[in-house]
Motif scaffolding. Structure first.
Motif, PDB file in Angstrom:
ATOM      1  N   MET A 209       2.188   8.595  11.038  1.00 31.80           N
ATOM      2  CA  MET A 209       1.058   7.722  10.724  1.00 31.80           C
ATOM      3  C   MET A 209       0.952   7.512   9.223  1.00 31.80           C
ATOM      4  N   GLU A 210       0.750   6.254   8.835  1.00 30.87           N
ATOM      5  CA  GLU A 210       0.529   5.869   7.433  1.00 30.87           C
ATOM      6  C   GLU A 210       1.750   6.068   6.539  1.00 30.87           C
ATOM      7  N   HIS A 211       2.924   6.234   7.132  1.00 31.04           N
ATOM      8  CA  HIS A 211       4.125   6.435   6.311  1.00 31.04           C
ATOM      9  C   HIS A 211       4.319   5.298   5.311  1.00 31.04           C
ATOM     10  N   LEU A 212       4.208   4.065   5.790  1.00 28.15           N
ATOM     11  CA  LEU A 212       4.488   2.942   4.896  1.00 28.15           C
ATOM     12  C   LEU A 212       3.412   2.777   3.831  1.00 28.15           C
ATOM     13  N   LEU A 213       2.169   3.067   4.169  1.00 25.70           N
ATOM     14  CA  LEU A 213       1.112   2.984   3.159  1.00 25.70           C
ATOM     15  C   LEU A 213       1.337   4.013   2.054  1.00 25.70           C
ATOM     16  N   ARG A 214       1.691   5.229   2.447  1.00 28.82           N
ATOM     17  CA  ARG A 214       1.949   6.256   1.441  1.00 28.82           C
ATOM     18  C   ARG A 214       3.202   5.917   0.629  1.00 28.82           C
ATOM     19  N   SER A 215       4.213   5.368   1.292  1.00 29.62           N
ATOM     20  CA  SER A 215       5.430   4.979   0.577  1.00 29.62           C
ATOM     21  C   SER A 215       5.116   3.894  -0.457  1.00 29.62           C
TER      22      SER A 215
ATOM     23  N   GLN B 268       2.292   3.425  -1.940  1.00 28.67           N
ATOM     24  CA  GLN B 268       1.534   4.026  -3.041  1.00 28.67           C
ATOM     25  C   GLN B 268       2.469   4.763  -4.010  1.00 28.67           C
ATOM     26  N   ILE B 269       3.450   5.482  -3.471  1.00 29.25           N
ATOM     27  CA  ILE B 269       4.419   6.180  -4.321  1.00 29.25           C
ATOM     28  C   ILE B 269       5.203   5.167  -5.158  1.00 29.25           C
ATOM     29  N   ALA B 270       5.665   4.097  -4.499  1.00 26.65           N
ATOM     30  CA  ALA B 270       6.452   3.089  -5.206  1.00 26.65           C
ATOM     31  C   ALA B 270       5.629   2.389  -6.277  1.00 26.65           C
ATOM     32  N   ALA B 271       4.389   2.056  -5.963  1.00 32.23           N
ATOM     33  CA  ALA B 271       3.541   1.348  -6.919  1.00 32.23           C
ATOM     34  C   ALA B 271       3.214   2.235  -8.121  1.00 32.23           C
ATOM     35  N   ARG B 272       2.926   3.503  -7.866  1.00 26.68           N
ATOM     36  CA  ARG B 272       2.605   4.427  -8.970  1.00 26.68           C
ATOM     37  C   ARG B 272       3.826   4.656  -9.848  1.00 26.68           C
ATOM     38  N   THR B 273       4.984   4.820  -9.222  1.00 25.76           N
ATOM     39  CA  THR B 273       6.204   5.014  -9.995  1.00 25.76           C
ATOM     40  C   THR B 273       6.555   3.753 -10.776  1.00 25.76           C
ATOM     41  N   GLY B 274       6.257   2.606 -10.168  1.00 29.00           N
ATOM     42  CA  GLY B 274       6.568   1.334 -10.811  1.00 29.00           C
ATOM     43  C   GLY B 274       5.918   1.158 -12.170  1.00 29.00           C
ATOM     44  N   LYS B 275       4.759   1.769 -12.368  1.00 29.69           N
ATOM     45  CA  LYS B 275       4.075   1.665 -13.659  1.00 29.69           C
ATOM     46  C   LYS B 275       4.888   2.300 -14.782  1.00 29.69           C
ATOM     47  N   TYR B 276       5.774   3.231 -14.447  1.00 31.50           N
ATOM     48  CA  TYR B 276       6.563   3.948 -15.451  1.00 31.50           C
ATOM     49  C   TYR B 276       7.940   3.325 -15.680  1.00 31.50           C
ATOM     50  N   VAL B 277       8.316   2.348 -14.853  1.00 33.51           N
ATOM     51  CA  VAL B 277       9.664   1.774 -14.999  1.00 33.51           C
ATOM     52  C   VAL B 277       9.616   0.259 -15.203  1.00 33.51           C
ATOM     53  N   GLY B 278       8.447  -0.255 -15.539  1.00 34.04           N
ATOM     54  CA  GLY B 278       8.369  -1.661 -15.914  1.00 34.04           C
ATOM     55  C   GLY B 278       8.131  -2.649 -14.798  1.00 34.04           C
ATOM     56  N   LEU B 279       7.501  -2.228 -13.701  1.00 32.81           N
ATOM     57  CA  LEU B 279       7.167  -3.167 -12.627  1.00 32.81           C
ATOM     58  C   LEU B 279       6.146  -4.179 -13.147  1.00 32.81           C
ATOM     59  N   ALA B 280       6.481  -5.448 -13.106  1.00 38.74           N
ATOM     60  CA  ALA B 280       5.596  -6.495 -13.617  1.00 38.74           C
ATOM     61  C   ALA B 280       4.439  -6.742 -12.661  1.00 38.74           C
ATOM     62  N   ASP B 281       3.349  -7.264 -13.210  1.00 38.18           N
ATOM     63  CA  ASP B 281       2.162  -7.534 -12.401  1.00 38.18           C
ATOM     64  C   ASP B 281       2.472  -8.484 -11.246  1.00 38.18           C
TER      65      ASP B 281
ATOM     66  N   LEU C 256      -6.255   5.293   1.107  1.00 40.46           N
ATOM     67  CA  LEU C 256      -5.256   4.240   1.023  1.00 40.46           C
ATOM     68  C   LEU C 256      -5.818   2.910   1.491  1.00 40.46           C
ATOM     69  N   HIS C 257      -6.575   2.922   2.585  1.00 35.78           N
ATOM     70  CA  HIS C 257      -7.177   1.682   3.071  1.00 35.78           C
ATOM     71  C   HIS C 257      -8.197   1.149   2.065  1.00 35.78           C
ATOM     72  N   GLU C 258      -8.910   2.053   1.427  1.00 38.20           N
ATOM     73  CA  GLU C 258      -9.887   1.633   0.418  1.00 38.20           C
ATOM     74  C   GLU C 258      -9.192   1.006  -0.784  1.00 38.20           C
ATOM     75  N   LEU C 259      -8.021   1.533  -1.147  1.00 37.51           N
ATOM     76  CA  LEU C 259      -7.272   0.962  -2.261  1.00 37.51           C
ATOM     77  C   LEU C 259      -6.925  -0.496  -1.990  1.00 37.51           C
ATOM     78  N   ILE C 260      -6.524  -0.778  -0.775  1.00 37.86           N
ATOM     79  CA  ILE C 260      -6.177  -2.158  -0.420  1.00 37.86           C
ATOM     80  C   ILE C 260      -7.426  -3.033  -0.424  1.00 37.86           C
ATOM     81  N   ALA C 261      -8.509  -2.527   0.165  1.00 37.92           N
ATOM     82  CA  ALA C 261      -9.744  -3.311   0.251  1.00 37.92           C
ATOM     83  C   ALA C 261     -10.302  -3.638  -1.124  1.00 37.92           C
ATOM     84  N   ASP C 262     -10.089  -2.749  -2.082  1.00 39.47           N
ATOM     85  CA  ASP C 262     -10.640  -2.942  -3.426  1.00 39.47           C
ATOM     86  C   ASP C 262      -9.707  -3.732  -4.349  1.00 39.47           C
TER      87      ASP C 262
END
Length: 490
Positions: A1-7, A9-22, A213-219
């Motif tokens: 359950m929620e594997h893709l949502l957590r994945s 979140q990990i990718a998005a957080r890591t992306g901030k450190y490797v230059g993921l554009a807005d 995680l659901h709140e993050l999307i809603a906000d």
């Protein structure tokens, strides 16, 4: 359950450190959400090669699928669940063809899910990224030779996150870091791995915090997108089409059930919003089949007791999955009744009689009729005439509602006799009864149906006489007991 949502979140957080554009942030989210949807496209083929496709994909997270480890994995799963002789044949075929069937399955996965992204109106970057889902940093994925920075950054981020999320749940932060390091420069981008390993405790989500995680999307204004009624229908049709891909014999089933149920509901003069609901529920009624392996769905012979229990659970999965987004909960409650029967012999709840609303009764009759006219692994397809005969047999046995079945058969062009409703109510009187049960006055009934106030009053008087009612509330109870109303509306 929620594997893709957590994945994600990990990718998005890591992306901030490797230059993921807005402007890549939104693409990353939809890529993560749709990434594994394509697995339904090759489920029958995976099942034919490796047995239980759900178990096969689960096991794959523990192995680097390139080189010797990949060969051991694929040959070790070839013909899983079959006899020794069939396993040997499957293994030999896999080696002889160089795994061509596996590659073709991956290509089908990517193509079909990219098509879904287009159907949903998502940016081109999402569809393009999904086509790279099985690539690898070292170029040994699918398509072969595509690797390095030719792979879009959101895809490279998700490649890592998809795997480390599983190993985090099983082995904690150390497990996630270990698998990232082991596949550095092979499956994963070294730069992303190095950044992740430095900040792993900060970017790995806390297990069990699903609501967050659901709140993050809603906000998030970037991700919070409202659909119009027409866009919702398109989205649900896409879900229906992909659900039907799960089996070799179900293409078009969900759309067919939806359209048949909607037409039957219209002929029974249900209100427009109820007709819309039953069509949407028809599109979604089999979504729970994603919890069943293709080895069960397409089994050519009788199901074992444990397999049959898994089939019964599919209706529960339908209701549970759709209950999670509150906007779809009502549709899920209807969709889950597609296999209920009036005598209580259906599943998953074993509901009976008045506890099944008219929408559920229509959906059940529509699903049965449509399924009978389709080929299945364990039986031939029935002709329309044969299906009609079987439906009438179910009515006589008390398993299907007579009025709903007649409406379905009439819509399908195979008769269905005109009936009066419970207590001899005419279709117009049933329509009026539904209106007054929802609080309509005589004036409201007249205005809503475009008839004279006196005519409306006469209809109401006849309803009271036929049903033995003395007030709106007792008439409403009669309607509920006889399945003329959906209790969810009251």
């Amino acid at each position: 359950m929620e594997h893709l949502l957590r994945s994600w979140q990990i990718a998005a957080r890591t992306g901030k450190y490797v230059g993921l554009a807005d402007d890549q942030y939104e693409s990353l989210f939809y890529l993560a959400m749709l990434s594994w949807v394509g697995c339904v496209a090759d489920a029958p083929e995976v099942s034919a090669l490796f047995g239980d496709d759900i178990e096969f994909r689960s096991d794959a997270y523990g192995v680097d699928l390139a080189g010797a480890s990949g060969l051991r994995f694929f040959t070790g799963h070839a013909g899983s669940g079959a006899s020794v002789s069939r396993r040997l044949v499957a293994t030999a075929s896999l080696i002889a063809t160089g795994g061509r069937g596996v590659v073709e399955g991956m290509q089908s996965h990517c193509t079909t899910v990219s098509t879904m992204a287009h159907q949903l109106g998502l940016p081109d970057a999402v569809g393009d990224g999904l086509r790279q889902f099985f690539t690898r940093w070292d170029g040994r994925g699918v398509p072969n030779g595509v690797g390095g920075t030719d792979i879009a950054l959101p895809v490279r981020l998700f490649h890592l996150a998809d795997v480390v999320e599983v190993h985090h749940r099983l082995g904690g932060v150390a497990g996630a870091v270990d698998v990232a390091g082991a596949r550095r420069g092979k499956q994963f981008d070294p730069t992303i791995v190095d950044a992740f390993c430095e900040i792993a405790p900060a970017v790995l989500p806390e297990i069990g915090r699903q609501a967050e995680l659901h709140e993050l999307i809603a906000d998030d204004r970037t991700l919070r997108r409202s659909l119009s009624e027409a866009e919702l229908d398109v989205a649900l049709e896409a879900v229906a089409d992909f659900t039907d891909l799960r089996s070799l014999h179900r293409a078009g089933h969900s759309r067919g059930v939806a359209d048949l149920a909607a037409a039957a509901a219209t002929s029974m003069r249900l209100p427009e919003d109820r007709v819309r609901d039953v069509r949407r529920a028809g599109l979604l009624h089999d979504i729970g089949l994603h919890g069943l392996p293709a080895t069960v769905l397409d089994k050519p012979g009788p199901l074992a007791a444990t397999e049959w229990e898994r089939v019964r659970l599919s209706a529960y999965y339908t209701e549970r999955v759709l209950a999670r987004p509150s906007a779809l909960a009502r549709l899920g409650a209807i969709a889950a009744q597609a296999h209920e029967r009036m005598d209580g012999s259906g599943y998953h709840r074993g509901s009976s009689g008045s506890t099944i609303p008219v929408t559920g009764r229509i959906l059940a009759a529509s699903c049965m009729f449509r399924a009978l006219t389709e080929e299945r692994a364990h039986r031939r397809r029935r002709s329309v005439k044969e299906a009609a005969t079987l439906l009438r047999t179910e009515v006589r046995a008390g398993r299907l509602d007579a009025e709903a079945a007649d409406a379905v058969l009439a819509t399908a062009g195979v008769g269905g006799k005109r009936r009066t409703g419970p207590a001899g109510l005419t279709p117009r009187e049933i329509e009026v009864l539904r209106m007054i049960a929802h609080g309509a006055s005589t004036v409201d009934v007249a205005r809503g149906l475009g008839i004279a106030k006196k005519t409306a009053g006469t209809h109401i008087e006849r309803i009271y006489v036929k049903t033995g009612s003395s007030s709106r509330s007792t008439a409403t109870l009669f309607a509920l007991r006889n399945g003329l109303l959906d209790a969810l509306d009251l």
